[in-house]
Scaffold this active site. Structure first.
Site, PDB file in Angstrom:
ATOM      1  CB  CYS A  35     -23.336  14.729   4.181  1.00 52.88           C
ATOM      2  SG  CYS A  35     -23.078  16.079   3.074  1.00 52.88           S
ATOM      3  CB  CYS A  60     -21.188  19.577   8.313  1.00 52.33           C
ATOM      4  SG  CYS A  60     -19.940  20.104   6.788  1.00 52.33           S
ATOM      5  CB  CYS A 104     -17.352  20.356   3.430  1.00 52.07           C
ATOM      6  SG  CYS A 104     -17.506  18.889   4.438  1.00 52.07           S
TER       7      CYS A 104
END
Ligand code: FES
Length: 147
Positions: A35, A60, A104
């Site tokens: 990502c 993010c 994440c």
């Protein structure tokens, strides 16, 4: 049901511990090559206690919320307690993350571990290298052509 819990949204909108620490005792930086998100953790450690922690996350919303929650969870804790923090515990403290966003929270666990490793290295403290095996090794940002 909402995709993100209220806690995730709160820590995303009002992240705790954002920033840097000058002359930090330990710094850890990790990235996810898929990502492209990057997380950096700064630690101030006095007498084996994490007295301050800050983060910079280019990523993010879930990465920001995970950084915020993880830093709250280790502040005031001992180095060995912080080493036990898992991404699962961070995700649980956020009342869950969607499955495709669990990575994440892994960034938060790994950035903290690398910051603690940096602290050990800077202070000549012996440790079992196995504790940090594999962390940050596949972090090279892969460049993709967009054509
Ligand atoms: Fe990669 Fe969140 S999408 S850290």
């Amino acid at each position: 049901m909402a995709l993100y819990s209220e806690k995730v949204m709160d820590h995303f909108r009002n992240p705790r511990n954002v920033g840097i620490i000058e002359n930090a005792d330990g710094i850890g930086e990790v990235g996810n090559p898929v990502c492209g998100d990057i997380m950096k953790i700064y630690l101030k450690i006095d007498d084996d206690i994490i007295t301050d922690v800050k983060f910079e996350t280019f990523g993010c919303g879930s990465a920001i919320a995970s950084s915020s929650m993880a830093t709250e969870m280790i502040k005031g804790r001992s180095v060995s307690e912080a080493l036990e923090l898992t991404n699962k515990a961070v995700a649980e403290a956020l009342d869950g993350l969607p499955a495709h966003k669990l990575h994440c929270s892994v960034l938060a666990e790994e950035a903290i571990k690398l910051a603690l490793k940096d602290y050990y290295d800077k202070n000549g403290i012996e440790y079992d290298k196995e504790m940090f095996a594999g962390i940050g090794e596949d972090d090279e940002i892969v460049e993709h052509s967009i054509i």
